[in-house]
Design an enzyme around this catalytic site. Structure first.
Site, mmCIF file in Angstrom:
data_model
loop_
_atom_site.group_PDB
_atom_site.id
_atom_site.type_symbol
_atom_site.label_atom_id
_atom_site.label_comp_id
_atom_site.label_asym_id
_atom_site.label_seq_id
_atom_site.Cartn_x
_atom_site.Cartn_y
_atom_site.Cartn_z
ATOM 1 N N HIS A 92 -76.500 15.522 2.200
ATOM 2 C CA HIS A 92 -75.550 14.699 2.974
ATOM 3 C C HIS A 92 -74.179 15.358 3.024
ATOM 4 O O HIS A 92 -73.358 15.048 3.866
ATOM 5 C CB HIS A 92 -75.457 13.277 2.395
ATOM 6 N N LYS B 92 -75.243 21.521 -4.902
ATOM 7 C CA LYS B 92 -74.597 22.068 -6.104
ATOM 8 C C LYS B 92 -75.310 21.587 -7.346
ATOM 9 O O LYS B 92 -75.691 20.414 -7.440
ATOM 10 C CB LYS B 92 -73.139 21.558 -6.137
ATOM 11 N N LYS C 231 -73.536 12.231 -9.233
ATOM 12 C CA LYS C 231 -72.379 12.717 -9.996
ATOM 13 C C LYS C 231 -71.269 13.214 -9.052
ATOM 14 O O LYS C 231 -70.113 12.834 -9.175
ATOM 15 C CB LYS C 231 -72.879 13.876 -10.865
ATOM 16 N N LYS D 270 -80.493 21.427 -8.294
ATOM 17 C CA LYS D 270 -80.700 21.890 -9.671
ATOM 18 C C LYS D 270 -81.778 22.950 -9.680
ATOM 19 O O LYS D 270 -82.678 22.939 -8.837
ATOM 20 C CB LYS D 270 -81.157 20.719 -10.560
ATOM 21 N N SER E 118 -66.274 23.474 -11.189
ATOM 22 C CA SER E 118 -67.028 24.372 -10.297
ATOM 23 C C SER E 118 -66.509 24.247 -8.872
ATOM 24 O O SER E 118 -66.415 25.234 -8.135
ATOM 25 C CB SER E 118 -68.512 23.997 -10.300
HETATM 26 N N1 GLU Z 1 -74.869 22.080 -14.996
HETATM 27 C C1 GLU Z 1 -73.704 21.282 -14.862
HETATM 28 C C2 GLU Z 1 -74.093 19.848 -14.556
HETATM 29 O O1 GLU Z 1 -75.162 19.421 -14.846
HETATM 30 C C3 GLU Z 1 -72.706 21.874 -13.873
HETATM 31 C C4 GLU Z 1 -73.160 21.978 -12.470
HETATM 32 C C5 GLU Z 1 -72.218 22.741 -11.566
HETATM 33 O O2 GLU Z 1 -71.172 23.160 -11.999
HETATM 34 O O3 GLU Z 1 -72.580 22.907 -10.390
HETATM 35 O O4 GLU Z 1 -73.310 19.071 -14.081
#
Ligand code: GLU
Length: 473
Positions: free
Chosen positions: A67, A72, A96, A108, A364
């Site tokens: 969306h 990320k 998140k 992921k 990030s």
């Molecule tokens: N692995 C981290 C998380 O679960 C960071 C992910 C990121 O920075 O894209 O939020």
């Protein structure tokens, strides 16, 4: 992965989503679209190991939602990796990012390996081949999908990823933005390493500053002298412990694979880390008591429990024994749905993972912006601000006839460096997110817990983006 839950990890995320969606007015079809994993890339590739054997590597990248672009989320290296886990973690990334207003979809990745048993050369070959597979299928790129560190990965792996990507995409001007969590020398941002732990601290601190919430829990307002137990001394656990300690809390216990240690006066995470490095174990730390069974530490008396390792560490078996008043979910999914229900009934405040550990992805986002803008934060304004501040001090001294001390002068004059801006951006983000979720909860007291309020917040934001896109007019 625990087998004590009747739900898979992804199902438990869906369960939390469904529970929360009842407190929204969005139509069923839209909710189904938000919940679904859009793209799942499951791959197998061969790698020649140091002993000459060929090993078939199992790996995944899941894009839960587009969306917003890019997708990320981190890449984890662990033997527990499977498709369900990566799907669940990708879904959590969507929610998140929405809660902390980071304009990304959720993604992921995971590779089913044990990084502790592989050589650096083997890890490099696996990481580079994984990246090449992602490039082939258009599953990576600054505008497509941007990986980052997660459990078992860090700066080194991100450096291999950006180097592989750049070599396969020569001339791509924004190539550095294909991955975050890079070393600063390769386009990383200062402050990314400690970001998740610092975000956990900012989030818990904000809750502890809410008088009404603390009163209900029977705790004093503020972070000072709170007794904290941290499970996991990896990146997130280490930095969470550090920020709690340096802000006046007492880290009374730290747990790791091999056992846990307890000290009522508080532990210094750096000293514990060094002890573990030299002796190979957290146990027998001078001045601390050993707890042979690591999971027993979760059940010890404390104010705040920070599970900062893997999912499902608190289930229906140990949830009734938890004594903490607040659980700050630094890890992703540390509670099973059954444990969540038990703890909520017990009156324990669970500060949910999908926003509490958003510090990593927030920074990030700052790194990605830096990569796209090709300029370090603070480069343009640092000297200007310093000169302006010095002029103000000089004027004040002239008007009042009094002098500020040299130390005070340096503090007031200081213009922001990259690290200052990153930390302040993270603090602002975590404070706002905490307040937004609490406002939703306060406005609707029938919402049973903070996790559900956080999901409501996320669902509303993602749903708005979909309707704004005009896909569901
Ligand atoms: N692995 C981290 C998380 O679960 C960071 C992910 C990121 O920075 O894209 O939020």
């Amino acid at each position: 992965m625990s087998t004590t839950s009747e739900y898979s990890f992804f199902q438990s995320v869906e369960k939390s989503f469904d529970k929360a969606s009842k407190y929204t007015n969005w139509e069923e079809g839209l909710l189904e679209q938000i919940k679904a994993c859009n793209s799942i890339y499951s791959m197998r590739f061969p790698v020649k190991m140091d002993d000459g054997r060929i090993e078939v590597i199992e790996a995944y990248r899941v894009q839960h939602s587009q969306h917003k672009s890019p997708c990320k989320g981190g890449i984890r290296f662990s033997m527990a990796v499977n498709q369900d886990e990566v799907m669940a973690l990708a879904a959590l990334m969507t929610y998140k990012c929405a809660i902390v207003n980071v304009p990304f979809g959720g993604g992921k990745g995971g590779i089913k390996i044990n990084p502790r048993t592989l050589s650096a050369y083997e890890l490099e070959k696996i990481t580079r081949r994984y990246t090449a597979e992602l490039v082939k299928k258009n599953f990576i790129g600054p505008g497509i999908d941007v990986p980052a560190p997660d459990y078992g990965t860090g700066e080194r792996e991100m450096a291999w990823i950006v180097d592989t990507y750049q070599s396969l995409k020569p001339g791509e001007i924004d190539a550095a933005g294909c991955v975050t969590g890079k070393p600063v020398s390769l386009g990383g941002v200062r402050g990314r390493k400690e970001a998740t732990g610092l975000g956990v601290f900012y989030g818990v601190r904000e809750v502890c500053l809410m008088g009404d919430v603390m009163k209900k829990l029977g705790l004093t307002v503020g972070i000072e002298n709170k007794r904290v137990i941290v499970q996991g001394l990896g990146n997130v656990g280490y930095f969470s412990a550090k920020f709690f300690r340096t802000h006046g809390a007492k880290v009374v216990a730290i747990a790791e694979f091999e056992g846990a240690i307890y000290c009522a006066d508080g532990l210094d995470e750096e000293a514990v880390f060094q002890h573990r490095k030299t002796t190979g174990s957290i146990l027998n730390f001078p001045g601390a008591t050993n707890i042979e069974k690591s999971s027993d530490a979760l059940e010890m008396d404390c104010d705040i429990l920070i599970p900062a390792a893997l999912e499902n560490v608190i289930d229906k078996n140990n949830a009734p024994n938890i004594k903490a008043k607040i659980i700050g979910e630094a890890a992703n999914g540390p509670l099973t749905p059954e444990a969540d229900e038990i703890l909520s009934k017990k009156g324990v405040l669970v500060i949910p993972d999908m926003y509490l550990n958003a510090g990593g992805v927030t920074v990030s986002y700052f790194e990605w912006l830096k990569n796209l803008s090709h300029v370090r934060y603070g480069r343009l304004e640092k000297r200007f601000t310093e000169n302006a501040n010095i002029n103000i001090i000089n004027q004040m001294e002239e008007l009042t006839g009094k002098k500020v001390s040299a130390t005070e002068r340096a503090v007031i004059a200081h213009g922001p460096d990259e690290i200052d801006l990153v930390h302040s951006g993270l603090e602002e983000t975590m404070i706002n997110a905490t307040r937004e979720i609490m406002d939703i909860w306060n406005a609707n007291p029938s919402i049973p817990d903070m996790r559900t309020a956080a999901y409501v917040c996320a669902i509303n934001k993602v749903a708005h983006s979909y309707t704004e896109l005009g896909i569901f007019p």
